[in-house]
Design an enzyme around this catalytic site. Sequence first.
Site, PDB file in Angstrom:
ATOM      1  CG  ASP A 114      -1.985   6.627  -4.439  1.00 44.23           C
ATOM      2  OD1 ASP A 114      -2.251   7.258  -3.402  1.00 44.23           O
ATOM      3  OD2 ASP A 114      -2.494   5.518  -4.715  1.00 44.23           O
ATOM      4  CB  SER A 166       5.425  -0.042  -5.706  1.00 49.22           C
ATOM      5  OG  SER A 166       4.374  -0.958  -5.820  1.00 49.22           O
ATOM      6  N   GLY A 210       0.809  -1.218   0.000  1.00 49.29           N
ATOM      7  CA  GLY A 210       0.000   0.000   0.000  1.00 49.29           C
ATOM      8  C   GLY A 210       0.840   1.265   0.000  1.00 49.29           C
TER       9      GLY A 210
HETATM   10  C1  GLA Z   1      -5.679   4.395  -2.979  1.00 52.11           C
HETATM   11  C2  GLA Z   1      -5.989   5.277  -4.181  1.00 52.11           C
HETATM   12  C3  GLA Z   1      -5.947   6.758  -3.807  1.00 52.11           C
HETATM   13  C4  GLA Z   1      -6.804   7.050  -2.570  1.00 52.11           C
HETATM   14  C5  GLA Z   1      -6.492   6.042  -1.449  1.00 52.11           C
HETATM   15  C6  GLA Z   1      -7.428   6.180  -0.280  1.00 52.11           C
HETATM   16  O1  GLA Z   1      -4.348   4.594  -2.577  1.00 52.11           O
HETATM   17  O2  GLA Z   1      -5.067   5.033  -5.209  1.00 52.11           O
HETATM   18  O3  GLA Z   1      -6.363   7.544  -4.895  1.00 52.11           O
HETATM   19  O4  GLA Z   1      -8.162   7.049  -2.887  1.00 52.11           O
HETATM   20  O5  GLA Z   1      -6.560   4.702  -1.899  1.00 52.11           O
HETATM   21  O6  GLA Z   1      -7.233   7.381   0.358  1.00 52.11           O
END
Ligand code: GLA
Length: 386
Positions: free
Chosen positions: A175, A130, A127
Amino acid sequence: MNLIDKTRQHLEQRYPRNTTPPRFFRAPGRVNLIGEHTDYNDGFVLPAALNFETLVAAIPQNNRRVEVFALDKNDADSFDLDESITLHPSKNWANYVRGMAKTLLSEGKQLQGIAIAVSGNVPTSGGLSSSASFEMALGHAFLQLSGYRVDGVSLALSAQKTENGFVGVQCGIMDQFISSLGQKDHALLIDCRDLSYKPIPIPRDTVIIVVDSGVRRGLLDSEYNTRRQQCEAAAAHFGVKALRDVDEATLAQRAHELAPVIRRRAKHVITENARALAAAQALVQGNIAQLGPLMAESQRSMREDFEITVPAIDTLVEILQSSPEVYGARMTGGGFGGSCVALAPKNTVSAIKEIVYRRYQTETGYHPVFYVCQAADGAGELIVKI
Ligand code: GLA
């Protein structure tokens, strides 16, 4: 061997007649301090880029082919920029390369053929994004070797488009954005509606601890999409574009109009937006102790209202919170497993690590992996002296 030498050596062996020195592009993984599942609700997030990264070494080709070697997978893929670019039937990693090329071409970029070697040290499946870091490093390689200057916000949007339209993951912008624009020693408070952002300093003597719970995120894709739909249903009920536009008072007044599950989802997003803003403010004011209650409330909200935690993760967060040195702790990322984040004074790391290793495996049966991190800069070219 470091990532630069490893990728360079591979290209030298594979292309012995090449005389152009490779160029290197790096992009970091990320951790989100607070503001979970708020990005696709046009809300606020507070992530930091981490000192773990994906490195792409690239040389130009004098044709229209893209050839990629994923050193950590000992695997390769190639395709032609002039032919229609389709999903790879079996190699999921290759779809990030194909997808980024396809998206950038569709945006009118004249890309040149390149050969790429990639390797990285962002833990996969924990999580920590990567894949976003891979996309951002690739985007820089494609654009810069084709003579373009990179705009960090546009490239993050291209990568999100690749995830949504090609890879088939309905993620928000967080991300890719933080991997693109992160700043050393800072988190970024990102407004996911207008994509403005503000660097928020992380105090010098504070470390970001990430603990991989060992629980793999099996349900993530389907549950993630369900959460998005539930949030959209709540926004539609209130007649607004996104839950960002609903405040806590309105929700309280009209809560009875919503089905209980939709009400809980909306409550999480609306209160989490407020917590992300409050956490950023606390850090700016040097009140790091205030992060404790905010992160604890975020965890409660993710567990009870958004229902994205799992028992082992709840236990891990309790263990981290029970350690008196920790300022605050919570699950981070999409949910259903993955990692937890904690902030703590630098000189307390070994005590915290000791508690996690002593209790977590005994209480849950999962093996934790502990990372002590710093906030790092976002994606870009690494200038390497030969
Ligand atoms: C994943 C998704 C992000 C975001 C998070 C939860 O990482 O890629 O866009 O929604 O979950 O905050």
